[in-house]
Design an enzyme around this catalytic site. Structure first.
Site, short mmCIF file in Angstrom:
data_model
loop_
_atom_site.label_atom_id
_atom_site.label_comp_id
_atom_site.label_asym_id
_atom_site.label_seq_id
_atom_site.Cartn_x
_atom_site.Cartn_y
_atom_site.Cartn_z
N GLU A 145 66.71 63.80 23.46
CA GLU A 145 65.74 63.51 24.06
C GLU A 145 66.01 63.56 25.84
OE1 GLU A 145 63.05 62.02 23.68
OE2 GLU A 145 63.06 61.94 21.03
N TYR A 179 61.84 54.41 27.22
CA TYR A 179 60.94 55.47 26.51
C TYR A 179 61.78 56.14 25.61
CZ TYR A 179 60.58 60.05 24.58
OH TYR A 179 60.11 61.25 23.44
N ASP A 197 55.21 57.81 25.98
CA ASP A 197 55.82 58.38 27.00
C ASP A 197 54.67 58.90 27.53
OD1 ASP A 197 54.32 59.46 25.13
OD2 ASP A 197 55.42 61.34 25.41
#
Length: 298
Positions: free
Chosen positions: A45, A128, A146
């Site tokens: 991520e 996020y 997102d």
DNA sequence: CAGGCGTGGCG
DNA sequence: TCGCCAAGCCT
């Protein structure tokens, strides 16, 4: 009497579509999660923050092989992580990822936390990334929002061609649409992102193959151009960012990650801009200056 | 909240 | 060619 807000549309059809059409990506394999745990998800991520999937994949495997745990990463130097980060872009993320690994090691016994507030407290982790780790690795029910998700909601639910700028309201909005069951919520989060990435794209949406075509407010209205309130990205050519990138690239590639100060982008057309770039890189902790030399910090 | 922050591919 | 775009975060 104020009008009550319209009921949220049922977008759960994306989940069925996702089960058939999801791309085969490393972090979608069970073995990935077994091998690297939440650390693998966290690293992926971080890399995916503003860097395309296709460029992340080859770097992710190398990174996790070298530093398979937060503790391993915590003992690496800034120079090592900046070098390994290579050309993924926004190199501050490499420093933040290292700092997060140190924080996980010190605060959480080396285990990436499951709680969203604890995740949010780590360096480089925002709304996020925190929820992506909690939802995609731990399987908990959180709204994961997102840019893809915001665009799908803007079009399918609001009938707008482009989403509004990111806002805290996005989380509440996604929560309304999220299935109640945990396992279904995780799939729905991933499905909304996947649809936005591969079908409901920013530039040329493929409405003819979209699983939400029958319920999409934007398509029903004839795909009107409702304007674009998104923030424009500043021009890169000739920018300070470009100068920073040039200096850092020289040091990444230099033996020992050290160069005489005059050699680090010394031929940059605008010396004042080059000096600004060097100063800001120092301020960010990406480089340091000692005895007429510039180096990546050890 | 607006601005700053890399890099490269694509239409 | 050139602007847009890419699983954001920090200040």
């Amino acid at each position: 009497m104020p009008a009550s807000p319209p009921p949220p549309p049922d977008l759960t059809e994306v989940s069925s579509w996702y089960r058939e059409h999801a791309r085969d990506l490393p972090w979608r394999h069970a073995e990935f999660h077994v091998e690297y745990g939440a650390w693998g998800t966290l690293v992926s991520e971080f890399m995916l923050q503003q860097t395309p999937v296709s460029r992340v994949i080859p770097h992710l495997e190398a990174w996790l092989h070298r530093w398979p745990s937060p503790a391993a990463m915590a003992s690496a130097t800034p120079a090592e992580v900046v070098h390994q980060w290579a050309n993924l872009g926004y190199p501050r993320r490499a420093l933040w990822l290292r700092r997060a690994a140190i924080e996980v090691t010190e605060r959480h016994d080396g285990v990436v936390p499951r709680d969203v507030p604890a995740l949010l407290a780590l360096s480089g982790i925002g709304d996020y990334t925190a929820r992506a780790v909690a939802a995609f690795h731990y399987g908990d029910r959180h709204p994961v929002v997102d840019t893809n998700t915001r665009r799908v909601i803007a079009r399918a639910a609001d009938g707008c061609s482009q989403p509004a700028p990111p806002s805290k309201r996005d989380l509440d909005r996604m929560s309304e649409l999220l299935p109640q069951a945990e396992d279904q919520a995780a799939v729905f989060n991933a499905a909304m992102m996947e649809l936005g990435a591969t079908v409901c794209t920013a530039r040329a949406p493929r409405c003819e193959i979209c699983p939400l075509a029958s319920v999409c407010a934007w398509l029903r209205a004839g795909r009107p151009d409702t304007g674009d309130r998104r923030r424009r990205q500043a021009r890169y050519e000739g920018s300070d960012r470009q100068a920073r990138g040039a200096v850092l690239r020289m040091l990444r590639d230099a033996p020992g990650h050290v160069l005489p100060a005059h050699a680090a982008a010394g031929d940059w057309p605008d010396p004042a801009q080059r000096d600004r770039a060097i100063d800001s890189l120092i301020a960010d902790g990406l480089i340091e200056a000692t005895e007429g030399e510039l180096r990546l910090p050890n």
